[in-house]
Design a protein around this motif. Structure first.
Motif, mmCIF file in Angstrom:
data_model
loop_
_atom_site.group_PDB
_atom_site.id
_atom_site.type_symbol
_atom_site.label_atom_id
_atom_site.label_comp_id
_atom_site.label_asym_id
_atom_site.label_seq_id
_atom_site.Cartn_x
_atom_site.Cartn_y
_atom_site.Cartn_z
ATOM 1 N N GLU A 167 0.827 -1.081 -0.013
ATOM 2 C CA GLU A 167 0.060 -0.023 0.091
ATOM 3 C C GLU A 167 0.752 1.296 0.116
ATOM 4 O O GLU A 167 0.275 2.259 0.470
ATOM 5 N N ARG A 168 2.043 1.258 -0.536
ATOM 6 C CA ARG A 168 2.985 2.531 -0.601
ATOM 7 C C ARG A 168 4.002 2.120 -1.607
ATOM 8 O O ARG A 168 4.181 0.907 -2.292
ATOM 9 N N THR A 169 4.761 3.235 -1.817
ATOM 10 C CA THR A 169 6.037 2.959 -2.495
ATOM 11 C C THR A 169 7.341 2.815 -1.914
ATOM 12 O O THR A 169 7.333 3.618 -0.685
ATOM 13 N N PRO A 170 8.188 1.742 -1.859
ATOM 14 C CA PRO A 170 9.441 1.804 -1.211
ATOM 15 C C PRO A 170 10.151 3.161 -1.286
ATOM 16 O O PRO A 170 10.096 3.839 -2.269
ATOM 17 N N THR A 171 10.807 3.604 -0.133
ATOM 18 C CA THR A 171 11.467 4.932 0.105
ATOM 19 C C THR A 171 12.982 4.841 -0.706
ATOM 20 O O THR A 171 13.376 3.413 -0.908
ATOM 21 N N ALA A 172 13.529 5.901 -1.008
ATOM 22 C CA ALA A 172 14.752 5.669 -1.450
ATOM 23 C C ALA A 172 15.824 4.838 -0.815
ATOM 24 O O ALA A 172 16.789 4.270 -1.198
ATOM 25 N N GLU A 173 15.625 5.162 0.586
ATOM 26 C CA GLU A 173 16.489 4.193 1.415
ATOM 27 C C GLU A 173 16.413 3.101 1.708
ATOM 28 O O GLU A 173 17.221 2.314 1.449
ATOM 29 N N GLU A 174 15.051 2.482 1.499
ATOM 30 C CA GLU A 174 14.857 0.901 1.535
ATOM 31 C C GLU A 174 15.151 0.604 0.044
ATOM 32 O O GLU A 174 15.812 -0.833 0.226
ATOM 33 N N GLU A 175 15.037 1.295 -0.869
ATOM 34 C CA GLU A 175 15.697 0.822 -2.177
ATOM 35 C C GLU A 175 17.153 0.363 -2.219
ATOM 36 O O GLU A 175 17.781 -0.612 -2.775
ATOM 37 N N GLU A 176 17.785 1.424 -1.631
ATOM 38 C CA GLU A 176 19.216 1.588 -1.421
ATOM 39 C C GLU A 176 19.616 0.342 -0.762
ATOM 40 O O GLU A 176 20.676 -0.452 -0.779
ATOM 41 N N THR A 177 18.980 0.306 0.553
ATOM 42 C CA THR A 177 19.418 -0.901 1.526
ATOM 43 C C THR A 177 19.110 -2.196 0.851
ATOM 44 O O THR A 177 19.859 -3.246 0.691
ATOM 45 N N ALA A 178 18.055 -2.469 -0.033
ATOM 46 C CA ALA A 178 17.807 -3.811 -0.739
ATOM 47 C C ALA A 178 19.021 -3.866 -1.794
ATOM 48 O O ALA A 178 19.503 -5.158 -1.836
ATOM 49 N N GLN A 179 19.294 -2.887 -2.439
ATOM 50 C CA GLN A 179 20.560 -3.322 -3.354
ATOM 51 C C GLN A 179 21.663 -3.418 -2.752
ATOM 52 O O GLN A 179 22.498 -4.182 -3.104
ATOM 53 N N GLU A 180 22.135 -2.812 -1.551
ATOM 54 C CA GLU A 180 23.253 -3.224 -0.667
ATOM 55 C C GLU A 180 23.119 -4.499 -0.292
ATOM 56 O O GLU A 180 24.221 -5.393 -0.341
ATOM 57 N N VAL A 181 22.098 -5.089 0.128
ATOM 58 C CA VAL A 181 22.023 -6.378 0.694
ATOM 59 C C VAL A 181 22.231 -7.478 -0.626
ATOM 60 O O VAL A 181 22.897 -8.316 -0.204
ATOM 61 N N ALA A 182 21.570 -7.214 -1.672
ATOM 62 C CA ALA A 182 21.906 -8.211 -2.940
ATOM 63 C C ALA A 182 23.358 -8.047 -3.397
ATOM 64 O O ALA A 182 23.979 -9.142 -3.522
ATOM 65 N N GLU A 183 24.054 -6.876 -3.114
ATOM 66 C CA GLU A 183 25.288 -6.823 -3.565
ATOM 67 C C GLU A 183 26.201 -7.549 -2.401
ATOM 68 O O GLU A 183 27.324 -8.161 -2.976
ATOM 69 N N ALA A 184 25.938 -7.427 -1.371
ATOM 70 C CA ALA A 184 26.462 -8.016 -0.309
ATOM 71 C C ALA A 184 26.487 -9.663 -0.468
ATOM 72 O O ALA A 184 27.532 -10.315 -0.164
ATOM 73 N N TYR A 185 25.337 -10.142 -0.592
ATOM 74 C CA TYR A 185 25.243 -11.732 -0.899
ATOM 75 C C TYR A 185 25.829 -12.198 -2.018
ATOM 76 O O TYR A 185 26.528 -13.269 -2.131
ATOM 77 N N ILE A 186 25.925 -11.362 -2.959
ATOM 78 C CA ILE A 186 26.429 -11.977 -4.312
ATOM 79 C C ILE A 186 28.220 -11.884 -3.999
ATOM 80 O O ILE A 186 28.743 -12.677 -4.277
ATOM 81 N N ALA A 187 28.711 -10.984 -3.153
ATOM 82 C CA ALA A 187 30.085 -10.807 -2.980
ATOM 83 C C ALA A 187 30.299 -11.957 -2.379
ATOM 84 O O ALA A 187 31.616 -12.592 -2.203
ATOM 85 N N GLU A 188 29.684 -12.551 -1.214
ATOM 86 C CA GLU A 188 29.836 -13.664 -0.189
ATOM 87 C C GLU A 188 30.020 -14.889 -1.065
ATOM 88 O O GLU A 188 30.767 -15.740 -1.009
ATOM 89 N N ARG A 189 29.110 -14.889 -2.175
ATOM 90 C CA ARG A 189 28.870 -15.998 -2.981
ATOM 91 C C ARG A 189 30.307 -15.964 -3.854
ATOM 92 O O ARG A 189 30.820 -17.258 -4.031
ATOM 93 N N GLU A 190 30.696 -14.899 -4.311
ATOM 94 C CA GLU A 190 31.972 -14.882 -5.109
ATOM 95 C C GLU A 190 33.273 -15.332 -4.325
ATOM 96 O O GLU A 190 34.203 -15.784 -4.895
ATOM 97 N N ALA A 191 33.068 -14.911 -3.066
ATOM 98 C CA ALA A 191 34.305 -15.086 -2.170
ATOM 99 C C ALA A 191 34.667 -16.594 -1.933
ATOM 100 O O ALA A 191 35.759 -17.074 -1.887
ATOM 101 N N THR A 192 33.570 -17.670 -2.170
ATOM 102 C CA THR A 192 33.723 -18.749 -1.982
ATOM 103 C C THR A 192 33.952 -19.393 -3.321
ATOM 104 O O THR A 192 33.865 -20.833 -3.570
ATOM 105 N N GLY A 193 34.134 -18.585 -4.462
ATOM 106 C CA GLY A 193 34.642 -19.021 -5.846
ATOM 107 C C GLY A 193 33.537 -19.567 -6.614
ATOM 108 O O GLY A 193 33.632 -20.042 -7.644
#
Length: 380
Positions: A167-193
């Protein structure tokens, strides 16, 4: 040394008997291979201490720096490829089996950006004699595009993570956090090879954020982490996109993340007669603080994750205003920050009776004092 009674088959010189200094052949006592029956002069005439290739080609990805080894690309994290060249040459060199006490060193000479000469110095003991040899191996750095970077450049993806809000649009802060979470997850997977881990594209749309992810497993992991961090939940939807070479159906999965209706720091009124609530947490069911009393609030099972409520404002709307007087344990008098008229408002438990100024939020429900820690706080 005594004479052995044997003669060198190449030059005819009688060989001195010093069998202990020569390696025995695996055929049993007294048996020797073709080289071992040669005299020292003939043996060393064609002896090579080191077996080295004429040239080594090192394939590196010009995008991510990965190195091709065997039949796959390997992330090495090298900023320059001199160390890689040293490693590749070291693995390609061979030392004669008859040599003992071998020592060696490799000195690289950078010819240009893509060419390195490797000066390799070896020494060892053979037939009781110290021998040394230097070889120069040219190394060519061939810059290519690895499979992973090729897939990214080609826009390959298997999953979409959509970040939306109830019932609303995500805030800019929420979108930024979501992208940071995604990038951190991918970085963890890359670190395992895991070279199948990457984000192909991130797009902001009117409704929120879309992220194209390399695999369905990665997409699910990202969606889960976003909801763990920001609250809410997600659902997944499969779409048939093609068939592989074996006729198996290939699906693309959309993970629809739905953030909570309210966010931490909002002031809402569930209109249950007990006044507005400052939202403290939206992980699980909504939790907050009653602004009239300071009591804790938690959404009931019947309300689900959050109650139906009116939005009155946010903690960012708070304004510092002057305390006029403390009337009693239930009421305090402050100046209206807009009209500067003295107003009597509820006194919550967290109100500081020694304070000269307090943060207040003004809404259709009236003036309410906010907790001091709420003005710049995030979720608990």
């Amino acid at each position: 040394m005594s004479r052995s009674g044997e003669f060198c088959p190449r030059c005819g010189t009688e060989i001195e008997a010093d069998l202990d200094a020569r390696p025995a052949a695996p055929g049993g006592a007294g048996s020797r291979d073709g080289d071992s029956v040669l005299c020292d002069d003939c043996y060393f005439e064609e002896f090579d201490l080191v077996d080295a290739p004429d040239r080594i080609d090192v394939r590196v990805c010009s995008q991510c720096g990965a190195v091709h080894r065997g039949n796959r690309w390997v992330d090495v994290g090298a900023e320059d490829y001199t160390d890689i060249a040293v490693e590749e040459v070291s693995e390609a060199l061979g030392v004669h089996l008859d040599a003992t006490d071998v020592s060696w060193e490799v000195a690289p000479e950078q010819v240009d950006e893509n060419n390195i000469r490797m000066h390799c110095q070896f020494s060892g003991v053979v037939r009781g004699t110290l021998v040394s040899e230097e070889v120069v191996v040219p190394v060519k750095i061939a810059r290519q595009t690895c499979d992973r970077c090729g897939r990214i450049a080609g826009g390959s993806y298997a999953a979409i993570v959509q970040v939306r809000a109830d019932e609303r649009t995500p805030t800019a802060e929420e979108e930024e956090t979501a992208q940071e979470v995604a990038e951190a997850y991918i970085a963890e997977r890359e670190a395992t090879g895991d070279r199948n881990a990457f984000i192909t594209e991130v797009t902001e749309v009117d409704e929120g954020l879309n992220m194209k992810i390399s695999t369905n497993q990665m997409g699910q992991g990202i969606a889960k982490r976003i909801t763990d961090r920001l609250g809410g939940g997600f659902e997944d939807y499969e779409t048939l996109v093609t068939e592989d070479g074996d006729g198996n159906e290939v699906y693309r999965v959309t993970f629809a993340v739905r953030l909570p209706r309210y966010r931490a720091g909002e002031v809402i009124d569930p209109e249950d007669g007990d006044g507005p609530i400052l939202v403290r947490s939206v992980r699980g069911n909504l939790k907050g603080t009653r602004l009239a009393t300071g009591e804790d609030y938690e959404a009931s099972f019947e309300d689900g994750d959050a109650p139906d409520a009116r939005r009155l404002g946010t903690r960012e709307d708070a304004t510092e205003t002057t305390v006029v007087a403390v009337e009693d344990e239930n009421a305090v008098q402050v100046l209206d920050p807009e009209t500067y008229a003295a107003e009597t408002i509820p006194r919550p438990e967290y109100f500081d009776t020694d304070a000269d100024e307090v943060p207040v939020v003004k809404s259709r429900a009236g003036l309410h004092v906010l907790p001091e820690d709420a003005v710049d706080a995030g979720e608990d």
